[in-house]
Design an enzyme around this catalytic site. Structure first.
Site: not given
Length: 345
Positions: A57, A111, A126, A246, A259, A262
Site C-alpha cells: 500500500d 510506518r 488493524q 472514512d 478515524e 478507511s
C-alpha cells in the site's frame, strides 16, 4: 515538544490489568462479529512483501516503507507492509471467493514516517478485510450497506465492554450519518479538513465521509489516497465522485474526531487507469498487481481496514494509543503522559 493532545481532567477508568483484559475481550468479540456480519473467512497475512510488485500500500504516496535485503534471494529487497489493501484482492482470487463473501486478517505494519501523537504510532495493527462484489454492486448503496454493518458490530462491542466494566458508559450514537466530502466543504468552506471533520463528528457522533482522494471544489482533496486501490473518481450521484470514505466518531475523552476505519469499493480497470493518469503514475500499470487487475484476473471487491488499537482505545476510554499497544514514543511525550495519568506501555 511532543504533539500531545491534552485531555481535560483525564483519569484512566481501568487499571493496567483490566485494560489488558479489555483489549483481549474487544479483539476476540469484534473480529468474530465482523466475520459473521460481512461473511468473511480468516486468512494468514504477510508482514512483508517483495519490493517492485506493486502489492504494498502506497498510502499517500510519500511514506517510506521499511525495507531489508533477503540473503537467500541475492539481497533482493523486501518491504514491511503499510497495509494489505492490494494483497487482499490477490488473495480473493487465489481462494476463488464467491460474490457475497470475503476474507479478513490481522494486519501488523510499521510506518516509520508517522507523526507520533495520541492517535498515531510507528506500529499499526488493524483488521484488514476484503469482500467480492458484482459489477452491479459497484455503487453507493453497497458502500453504505457495508458501513452500516461494520458500525453495528462496533456498537455491539461497545455494549459488551460497558456491560463487563460498569464504570464505562456508552457514548456512540445508534446510527451513523453519511455525508460527501464535497457537501462537508460547502458547509464549512473556511475551515481546514480536520476542523470540518471535528464539526461534523461532534454534531452527529458518528459519521462516514464519502469521497476521499479526488479534488474538491476548492482544488484540494479531502485527504490523500493511493490511485490503485480505492475508487475515488467514479460518479456516486448528484455529480459527486468517490466510492470510498472514512468512518469517524466523536471522542469525548480527547474532544475531537477519531478515524476508526478507511474503506471503499476498489478500482476496476477503467478507474485504475484513470486514477493512475491523474496521479501521474501511469508507469505502475506494468507492475504485477496492476497487470493482474488489467488482465481480468482479480475479482471486483470492496474492502478496508479497522484500527485494532484505536478501537480498543476509544471503547476503553483511554487518552493515548500507548495505553493500548507497546511501541516507541519520544521521552518528552512519555513524561507528559505520565503527568496526565496516562501510563504508556
Amino acid at each position: 515538544m511532543s504533539k500531545i493532545i491534552r485531555p481535560v481532567a483525564y483519569e484512566s477508568v481501568l487499571d493496567m490489568r483490566q485494560t489488558e483484559q479489555g483489549i483481549k475481550l474487544i479483539k476476540e468479540f469484534f473480529q468474530q462479529n465482523l466475520s459473521t456480519e460481512l461473511r468473511l473467512r480468516r486468512v494468514t497475512a504477510p508482514l512483508f512483501v517483495l519490493k517492485g510488485l506493486g502489492i504494498n500500500d502506497d498510502l499517500n504516496g510519500v511514506e517510506r516503507p521499511v525495507t531489508f535485503p533477503i540473503k537467500d534471494l541475492g539481497d533482493e529487497q523486501a518491504e514491511v507492509v503499510h497495509s494489505l489493501a492490494k494483497w487482499k484482492r490477490l488473495t480473493l482470487a487465489e481462494y476463488r471467493i464467491d460474490p457475497g463473501y470475503g476474507v479478513y486478517t490481522d494486519m501488523n505494519a510499521i510506518r516509520a514516517d508517522e507523526e507520533l501523537d495520541n492517535l498515531h504510532s510507528l506500529y499499526v495493527d488493524q483488521w484488514d478485510w476484503e469482500a467480492v462484489i458484482t459489477k452491479e454492486q459497484r455503487n453507493l448503496d453497497t458502500l453504505k450497506d457495508f458501513v452500516r454493518r461494520i458500525y453495528s458490530a462496533i456498537l455491539r462491542t461497545e455494549f459488551l465492554v460497558c456491560e463487563r466494566y460498569c464504570k464505562l458508559k456508552p457514548f456512540l450514537p445508534q446510527e451513523i450519518h453519511f455525508i460527501h466530502s464535497e457537501d462537508l466543504l460547502a458547509m464549512y468552506p473556511d475551515k481546514s479538513v480536520k476542523e470540518r471533520e471535528d464539526l461534523i463528528a461532534k454534531e452527529y457522533g458518528a459519521v462516514f465521509i464519502i469521497g476521499i482522494g479526488g479534488k474538491l471544489a476548492n482544488g484540494e482533496p479531502h485527504d490523500g489516497r493511493a490511485p490503485d486501490y480505492d475508487d475515488w473518481t467514479t460518479d456516486c450521484g448528484e455529480g459527486k465522485k468517490g466510492l470510498n470514505g472514512d468512518i469517524l466518531i466523536w471522542y469525548p475523552v480527547l474532544g475531537r474526531s477519531v478515524e476508526l476505519s478507511s474503506m471503499g469499493i476498489r478500482v476496476d480497470k477503467d478507474a485504475l487507469l484513470r486514477q493512475l493518469k491523474l496521479a501521474g503514475e501511469e508507469k505502475r500499470a506494468s507492475l504485477y498487481f496492476h497487470q493482474q487487475l488489467l488482465s481480468d484476473k482479480l475479482p471486483l471487491s470492496i474492502g478496508g481496514g479497522i484500527g485494532q488499537s484505536r478501537l480498543c482505545m476509544v471503547l476503553l476510554h483511554k487518552g493515548h494509543l500507548g495505553e493500548i499497544q507497546a511501541s516507541i514514543w519520544p521521552d518528552d511525550m512519555r513524561r507528559e503522559c505520565k503527568e496526565m495519568g496516562m501510563t504508556l506501555i
